[in-house]
Each structure stands twice: as structure tokens, then as C-alpha cells.
Design an enzyme around this catalytic site. Structure first.
Site, mmCIF file in Angstrom:
data_model
loop_
_atom_site.group_PDB
_atom_site.id
_atom_site.type_symbol
_atom_site.label_atom_id
_atom_site.label_comp_id
_atom_site.label_asym_id
_atom_site.label_seq_id
_atom_site.Cartn_x
_atom_site.Cartn_y
_atom_site.Cartn_z
ATOM 1 N N LYS A 9 0.846 -1.202 0.000
ATOM 2 C CA LYS A 9 0.000 0.000 0.000
ATOM 3 C C LYS A 9 0.868 1.233 0.000
ATOM 4 O O LYS A 9 2.056 1.165 0.379
ATOM 5 C CB LYS A 9 -0.928 0.029 1.218
ATOM 6 C CG LYS A 9 -0.238 -0.052 2.594
ATOM 7 C CD LYS A 9 0.311 1.246 3.159
ATOM 8 C CE LYS A 9 0.983 1.081 4.520
ATOM 9 N NZ LYS A 9 1.763 2.230 4.961
ATOM 10 N N GLY A 101 4.294 -4.202 3.808
ATOM 11 C CA GLY A 101 4.498 -5.586 3.353
ATOM 12 C C GLY A 101 4.291 -6.628 4.440
ATOM 13 O O GLY A 101 3.538 -7.584 4.244
ATOM 14 N N ASP A 136 -1.515 -1.798 10.644
ATOM 15 C CA ASP A 136 -1.849 -1.787 9.212
ATOM 16 C C ASP A 136 -2.596 -3.052 8.772
ATOM 17 O O ASP A 136 -3.074 -3.123 7.639
ATOM 18 C CB ASP A 136 -0.570 -1.695 8.360
ATOM 19 C CG ASP A 136 0.047 -0.301 8.365
ATOM 20 O OD1 ASP A 136 -0.607 0.639 8.866
ATOM 21 O OD2 ASP A 136 1.170 -0.154 7.865
HETATM 22 O O1 C5P Z 1 0.915 -1.568 15.315
HETATM 23 P P1 C5P Z 1 2.330 -1.668 14.876
HETATM 24 O O2 C5P Z 1 3.075 -2.777 15.582
HETATM 25 O O3 C5P Z 1 2.491 -1.757 13.395
HETATM 26 O O4 C5P Z 1 3.015 -0.317 15.290
HETATM 27 C C1 C5P Z 1 4.411 -0.141 15.312
HETATM 28 C C2 C5P Z 1 4.718 1.091 16.140
HETATM 29 O O5 C5P Z 1 4.250 2.266 15.476
HETATM 30 C C3 C5P Z 1 4.042 1.108 17.487
HETATM 31 O O6 C5P Z 1 4.823 0.474 18.467
HETATM 32 C C4 C5P Z 1 3.890 2.591 17.776
HETATM 33 O O7 C5P Z 1 5.106 3.092 18.276
HETATM 34 C C5 C5P Z 1 3.699 3.177 16.402
HETATM 35 N N1 C5P Z 1 2.275 3.430 16.072
HETATM 36 C C6 C5P Z 1 1.608 4.455 16.715
HETATM 37 N N2 C5P Z 1 0.302 4.696 16.433
HETATM 38 C C7 C5P Z 1 -0.354 3.966 15.508
HETATM 39 C C8 C5P Z 1 0.324 2.931 14.824
HETATM 40 C C9 C5P Z 1 1.635 2.683 15.137
HETATM 41 O O8 C5P Z 1 2.185 5.130 17.564
HETATM 42 N N3 C5P Z 1 -1.624 4.224 15.239
#
Ligand code: C5P
Length: 312
Positions: A9, A101, A136
């Protein structure tokens, strides 16, 4: 054997609110599925084996902690009964690139494993598993071409697809950026955004937006990624690269997600290829180690790609 092509994406907009108590940020983003995909297969393993994963295609993609294996784990935690699976992942979407990805691989793994085990989970339960894997993942689990994504990433509202498609030219770095560190830098910089560009784009898509009209909206999308100041302060070479790309292509470039991938929108994939070929002829250090890749919004394999010659 079951086969999926988990797509990448780009974020056409990404507004980011304050850090919440759980550490995540409130997002409002228009996600666009693009024509660049990994390949994931799942087949039955021998009865005495455990779930396993083999990864090929790109060096450095981990097996340990891979969202494909984590998807199988969380499904087993909910429904432990399925026989062991052997998954094979051929990577084409670079890791830590802002192209989603790994999340897409995780969403496809949820889908293939439920098919392999013949289980039909209620959608609320699947939604819960998806957001548990990563912010995501719900977008990819929804399997829609374009969506407005809100909350931490769990609220996915489908938007109408770009009418007639479009071309995307990606400038993919060898460098990867950790999403967590980009958000941490975002907190230090403290520039939150309300998301007018997101509203404007969602409205335009609802009215039926063709590729050429989307490309013409670049002016309002160019400042619409709130993570740009944070990502470009962690990877300062992005500033020069973006300026060079804009100057040489005479087009505005944007960053996807938490970066570092930069992209430009073209009315068609043919124009994206032509744009890429023109850029690839121009010498510059700003593009060292970068791969240009032209795609449409659907094909699993990009139409054209070229690594930047390192002797420039
Ligand atoms: O959810 P995911 O593991 O992909 O997120 C990785 C990092 O990105 C999280 O640990 C956080 O620090 C940040 N993040 C965030 N707010 C979101 C999505 C991700 O702060 N809505």
C-alpha cells in the site's frame, strides 16, 4: 496448496493525532493498495511437524517474529485444532519501507490458515486478531483497493477505487525505518495534524476520481503525511532525494507511511514507466542505493523497475 499475493500500500494522506495512553496515535489516513505483492503459500506439514515458515526473495527478512508465523500463533490461541502448516513467503515488498508488506503478509496468513483449517471465524473475531497483529493489518484484512483508515488502524471504511486505475512510481531505499522510532520522533517534534487533506481526498474519491485527477491532487497531498518531518529528520538524505525527484520529474513526490519510500502519482502506469526511465538516465548521488519501481494499482508484479546505478 493455497496461494495468496499479499499486496503493498501507499498512504496518500496520513494525519496523526496525539500519543494515546496505550502508546499509539490516533490516525486518519487514505490507504491505496498498489501493484506490488509478495507471494505466500500454505500447505499441510507432516502430522508431527510444527508450523513452519521459509522466506525467500529479499535478504534480511526474518522468520522469527514474522507476522505470518504470528498470525498462525494467534489463530491457534483462539482455535488450537488445525493441523500443522508449512508456509512459504517470497518477498518482493521491501521491509521497513512504509509499504505495509509485513502487515499484508500477516493478513494473508490469517486468510489462508482459516481456509486451510476450514474454520469460519466471526468477522468481529477476525478484526480483533488483525489489529492484534499490527496497526496496518486491518486494512489488508479488509481486502479493499482504497480505504479511509482511522483510530489506531482498526477502523477501515472502504472508499471507491480510483476510476480506471493510476500509475505509481516508487523510489525505494535500501535503508529501512522503524515505525516505532518515527512515531517517537514525531512525539518529540510535536506537530499534530487535523487531516483536511484526508477529508478532501475522501470526498473526491466518493465523487469518482480518475487517475489523472488523483495525480492532479498532488498539490494538496504533498504536505499531507504528518510523519514526514520525523522520518526526514531520522533519514536526512530523504530531503535531498525528494527535492531532486521533484525537480527532475517536474512532479510532486510524497512519502508513504513512516517512510522511507517516496512515490509520485501518474495518470497511468505507462506514464509512470516513462517518468522512471527519464529519471534513471540522470546522474545523481541523491539516488544512490534506490530502486525505482513503476506499478499500476492491481498487478502483483510491478511493470518496470530499475536499480539506481551505483557508479553515478
Ligand atoms: O501496530 P504496529 O506494531 O504496526 O506499530 C508499530 C509502532 O508504530 C508502534 O509500536 C507505535 O510506536 C507506532 N504506532 C503508533 N500509532 C499507531 C500505529 C503505530 O504510535 N496508530
Amino acid at each position: 496448496m493455497l496461494v495468496a499475493r499479499p499486496p503493498a500500500k501507499v498512504n496518500l494522506t496520513l494525519s496523526v493525532g496525539k500519543r494515546r495512553e496505550d502508546g499509539y496515535h490516533e490516525l486518519r489516513s487514505v490507504f491505496l493498495r498498489i501493484g506490488l505483492a509478495d507471494r505466500l503459500t500454505v500447505s499441510a506439514a507432516a502430522a508431527n511437524e510444527r508450523d513452519e515458515l521459509a522466506v525467500t526473495g529479499l535478504p534480511g527478512c526474518p522468520v522469527e517474529g514474522n507476522l505470518v508465523l504470528r498470525a498462525l500463533e494467534v489463530l491457534r490461541r483462539d482455535r488450537a485444532e488445525g493441523p500443522p502448516l508449512r508456509a512459504s513467503l517470497e518477498k518482493q515488498i521491501p521491509m521497513g519501507a512504509g509499504l505495509g508488506g509485513g502487515s499484508s503478509d500477516g493478513a494473508s496468513a490469517l486468510d489462508l490458515a482459516t481456509q486451510a483449517w476450514g474454520i469460519d471465524l466471526p468477522s468481529a473475531q477476525l478484526d480483533g486478531l488483525a489489529i492484534g497483529l499490527g496497526s496496518d493489518v486491518p486494512f489488508f484484512a479488509a481486502n479493499v483497493p482504497v480505504a479511509l483508515v482511522e483510530g489506531r488502524g482498526e477502523r477501515v471504511s472502504q472508499l471507491p477505487a480510483v476510476v480506471g486505475g493510476a500509475g505509481i512510481l516508487l523510489a525505494i531505499s535500501t535503508l529501512s525505518l522503524s515505525t516505532g522510532s518515527v512515531f517517537a520522533r514525531f512525539d518529540e517534534i510535536g506537530r499534530h495534524s487535523a487531516g483536511e487533506a484526508t477529508d478532501l481526498l475522501a470526498e473526491a474519491l466518493r465523487g469518482g476520481l480518475e487517475g489523472a485527477a488523483l495525480a492532479d491532487m498532488a498539490g494538496s497531498l504533498s504536505d499531507a503525511n504528518a510523519l514526514w518531518p520525523a522520518a526526514s529528520s531520522l533519514a536526512p538524505e530523504l530531503v535531498e532525494r525528494r527535492a531532486w525527484l521533484e525537480q527532475c520529474s517536474n512532479r510532486l513526490w510524497m512519502m508513504s507511511g513512516s517512510g522511507p519510500t517516496l512515490f509520485a502519482i501518474f495518470p497511468s502506469v505507462a506514464e509512470a514507466i516513462a517518468g522512471g526511465e527519464e529519471l534513471a538516465q540522470q546522474p545523481t548521488d541523491a539516488m544512490r542505493g534506490v530502486m525505482l519501481c513503476a506499478t499500476d494499482l492491481e498487478s502483483p508484479d510491478p511493470a518496470w523497475r530499475q536499480e539506481w546505478p551505483t557508479d553515478h
